[in-house]
Structures are given as structure tokens and as C-alpha cells.
Scaffold this active site. Structure first.
Site, PDB file in Angstrom:
ATOM      1  CB  SER A  50      -0.915   0.002   1.221  1.00 48.40           C
ATOM      2  OG  SER A  50      -0.163   0.142   2.409  1.00 48.40           O
ATOM      3  CB  THR A 104      -2.240   5.246   3.573  1.00 46.51           C
ATOM      4  OG1 THR A 104      -2.986   5.336   2.364  1.00 46.51           O
ATOM      5  CG2 THR A 104      -1.541   6.563   3.818  1.00 46.51           C
ATOM      6  CB  THR A 144      -0.581   6.301   0.262  1.00 48.78           C
ATOM      7  OG1 THR A 144      -1.427   5.193  -0.025  1.00 48.78           O
ATOM      8  CG2 THR A 144      -0.998   7.456  -0.623  1.00 48.78           C
ATOM      9  CB  THR A 203      -4.720   4.893   6.638  1.00 54.32           C
ATOM     10  OG1 THR A 203      -5.422   4.312   7.738  1.00 54.32           O
ATOM     11  CG2 THR A 203      -3.332   5.305   7.103  1.00 54.32           C
ATOM     12  N   GLY A 204      -7.045   4.963   4.566  1.00 55.54           N
ATOM     13  CA  GLY A 204      -8.363   4.489   4.133  1.00 55.54           C
ATOM     14  C   GLY A 204      -8.836   5.231   2.904  1.00 55.54           C
ATOM     15  NE  ARG A 244      -7.757   8.017  -5.419  1.00 60.48           N
ATOM     16  CZ  ARG A 244      -7.327   7.685  -4.206  1.00 60.48           C
ATOM     17  NH1 ARG A 244      -6.053   7.497  -3.973  1.00 60.48           N
ATOM     18  NH2 ARG A 244      -8.184   7.553  -3.205  1.00 60.48           N
TER      19      ARG A 244
HETATM   20  N1  GLY Z   1      -5.795   7.248   1.878  1.00 58.45           N
HETATM   21  C1  GLY Z   1      -5.068   6.886   0.759  1.00 58.45           C
HETATM   22  C2  GLY Z   1      -5.748   7.139  -0.521  1.00 58.45           C
HETATM   23  O1  GLY Z   1      -6.960   7.169  -0.587  1.00 58.45           O
HETATM   24  O2  GLY Z   1      -5.066   7.307  -1.505  1.00 58.45           O
END
Ligand code: GLY
Length: 354
Positions: A83, A200, A218, A251-252, A228
Site C-alpha cells: 500500500s 497508507t 501511500t 488512512t483508508g 488520481r
Molecule cells: N488514503 C489513501 C488514498 O486514498 O489514496
């Protein structure tokens, strides 16, 4: 109008002051209020090695920004954490694009990079954006050009495992394209847990003098559209530090956080006297309220179909974390011991409900 040169700027009172303030990236120690709780390092659940490393640096008298970056570099370099950094899961084209941000409390300055390719330590590049430019965020080709200018070596960030995971995703996406499915329908054991990730690492720290710093880094959402950018490199969303109050990170699923600026919100709530854990829970509640407005993101019970996690630390050394769903862990080094702790949560997992 004559262009104001850097030298002119540094000669002025404000410039000279800023230069002195920033020499070596440190504030004079007298300007830092002591943290009564002593040094603390907090990270996401994949950050137990990061908290250990960062605390070693703090204990040796190091700076909190050096500490958190050295901590997350361990995870960026690790091909088994899919990740973050090297070995992170790629975008829909099979290309790894990394996001990272850093923020340094004593100077209230930040740096970030987004959609950076071929450089495995985006956190180090983010730091250079902060320290060696007048900008906060560089993206894509510009970020890569900047990294190369600073001597970073380009390398292929895709590992055999992340390539295999991507190919499997690609080949099973649709029966209406020209990719045949893999020969075996069952996903190999080693790929099962990594076929989809929003992982992340966030790491935040306060030293004994009350200086705060943070970093979030991340590879972002797996199989994302090229270009993105998630919440991690966005100051106020994936990371925020206010040296008078505290630090927070996440994170998430970044999209949910980008629309609520939760890290800023958490630090502001701590500034109003809320505990770190309460402030993280309040951010989770805000996310839930807004997610309810978008039915495709909610399950049949109106709960979010995604995960999001917050971590917070105040200037006194108090810390906390909260997740939307039960089961989240976070890493804390409190100066005496380094361990994973249970994060607070809003919802029990479905199978746990009676
Ligand atoms: N929290 C990491 C992402 O959505 O890229």
C-alpha cells in the site's frame, strides 16, 4: 516591476528572520514549549517499525520530522507492504503512482507530491518541496523532474507480486474485453489479501520539547485511474499539524476524507479541548453523515461500504485513533513501550452484531 531576488528577500528583516528560523529546519529551542508527556510517536497499524525507528531518533535528540520520515521510509522500502512505496499496488495501467505529504509544526510549513512515478521514497521528495521550494504541492511529471534534480534515482516500483495482482485484476474485470481470465479461477493464497487496497502509512510525533511533525505516504487506491490523487498529499485531509495544538493523519478511502478535510477538523477539535480519540470519532461521525447523502456508498443499513481511519496526537503527548469499523489497530511508542493498540470505532462489523 523589478523581480525580487531570493538574495534580496533574505536580506530583508522578514527574509532574514525566516532564513534564521529555517536554518537546518529548526526553531530555536527556547521557542518550543515542552511536551509534559514527553516524546510520543503514533502511526497507522502498519507502522510499528516506523514508531520504533522514529522514537530511537527522538531519544537520541533528533528532530521529529527526521524521525517520522525515517520511520515511514522503512515501510516505503518494503516490497511486502503493498500500500506504500516500492511494491505498492499500481493504477489501472499497471503503473505505480505515489502520493505523500509532510508537515513541520515549528515552522507551520508543509510539502507534498502526488502521482509521482518511479521514486520509492515520496516522503523524502515531499520534504524537499517544503524545504527547497516556495511551493507546497508538486504533481506528476513536475514532481518527478524535481526529484531527479535532487538526485533521486528512478526505479521500477512494480514487484512480481504487485504485477501479478494487477494482471489478475485486469484479466477478471470484464467478459467483454480482449483479456482472457486466468487459467485458475481461485486467487493464489499470496494475492488474496492484497487484491484491493486503500492502505497508507501515517506517522505523527511530538518530542520532549513540544515540537510536532507528521508524514503520510501511500501508493493510493489500487487500480485507480491514472492521475488520481487521494487524501494523503492534501494538507488538511491526509495530514495536518499545528504546533500549538497537535497533529492528525488518516488512512483508508481518500475520497471520503478529501470531501471533509478530516485531519484539519481533528486538530481544530483538539484545539477546542477535545481528546485525540474523541476528535477522531467526531471526524468519523461527520464522514458518516455526509456519506448518507450518497446511496451508492452505503450498504442496506446505511453504513459506509468503505473504511477510513484517523490518528491524532496532541502537544501534551496524549494520543488516540478511530475507525469507521471495529478492528482497526494503530501503533504507538509512548517512550517506554512500542505496541499496537485498538482504535475506537463507530460500527461493529456485521458478523459481530447480535
Ligand atoms: N488514503 C489513501 C488514498 O486514498 O489514496
Amino acid at each position: 516591476m523589478a523581480k525580487y531576488s531570493r538574495r534580496d528577500f533574505l536580506k530583508t528583516g522578514a527574509g532574514a528572520g525566516a532564513a534564521a528560523l529555517f536554518a537546518g529546519g529548526r526553531l530555536p529551542s527556547a521557542a518550543a514549549a515542552a511536551s509534559p508527556g514527553g516524546a510520543r510517536v503514533v502511526a497507522s497499524g502498519n507502522g510499528i517499525r516506523a514508531t520504533a525507528k522514529a522514537m530511537d531518533i527522538l531519544m537520541a535528540g533528533g528532530d521529529p520530522l527526521d524521525a517520522v520520515i525515517a520511520g515511514v521510509n522503512i515501510v516505503e522500502d518494503d516490497p511486502n507492504d503493498m500500500s506504500v512505496g516500492y511494491g505498492g499496488l499500481p493504477n489501472e495501467d499497471g503503473v505505480v503512482e505515489l502520493d505523500a505529504s509532510v508537515m513541520y509544526g515549528p515552522t507551520h510549513t508543509a510539502g507534498a507530491v502526488a502521482a509521482l512515478r518511479n521514486i520509492k521514497n515520496p516522503s523524502k521528495v515531499a520534504r524537499l518541496v517544503m524545504e527547497r521550494t516556495d511551493h507546497v504541492l508538486l504533481v506528476g511529471k513536475g514532481a518527478l523532474k524535481f526529484a531527479r534534480a535532487h538526485g533521486f534515482r528512478e526505479e521500477d516500483l512494480l514487484t512480481e507480486k504487485s504485477r501479478a495482482a494487477w494482471l489478475r485484476w485486469k484479466e477478471t474485470m470484464s467478459v467483454r474485453d480482449n483479456w482472457f481470465p486466468p487459467k485458475s479461477e481461485s486467487v493464489p493464497e499470496e494475492l488474496r489479501s492484497v487484491m484491493n487496497t486503500q492502505g497508507t502509512i501515517n506517522c505523527i510525533a511530538v518530542d520532549g520539547a513540544g515540537r510536532l511533525a507528521g508524514v503520510t505516504t501511500t501508493s493510493g487506491l489500487s487500480w485507480k485511474l491514472s492521475g488520481r490523487v487521494g487524501d494523503s498529499p492534501i494538507i488538511g485531509a491526509g495530514l495536518y499539524v499545528d504546533n500549538d495544538i497537535g497533529a492528525a493523519g488518516s488512512t483508508g478511502r481518500g475520497e471520503a476524507n478529501l470531501q471533509t478535510c478530516a485531519s484539519f477538523r481533528i486538530v481544530a477539535a483538539m484545539g477546542r479541548g477535545m481528546s485525540p480519540e474523541q476528535a477522531c470519532l467526531e471526524a468519523c461521525e461527520a464522514i458518516i453523515a455526509k456519506t448518507k447523502l450518497v446511496p451508492r456508498l452505503c450498504d442496506a443499513d446505511g453504513r459506509p461500504k468503505f473504511g477510513l481511519n484517523f490518528y491524532a496526537l496532541n502537544k501534551k503527548g496524549e494520543f488516540g485513533a478511530a475507525c469507521l469499523y471495529q478492528g482497526g489497530k494503530y501503533a504507538v511508542h509512548d517512550g517506554a513501550e512500542n505496541k499496537l493498540r485498538d482504535a475506537a470505532y463507530l460500527f461493529k462489523r456485521r458478523q459481530d452484531r447480535g
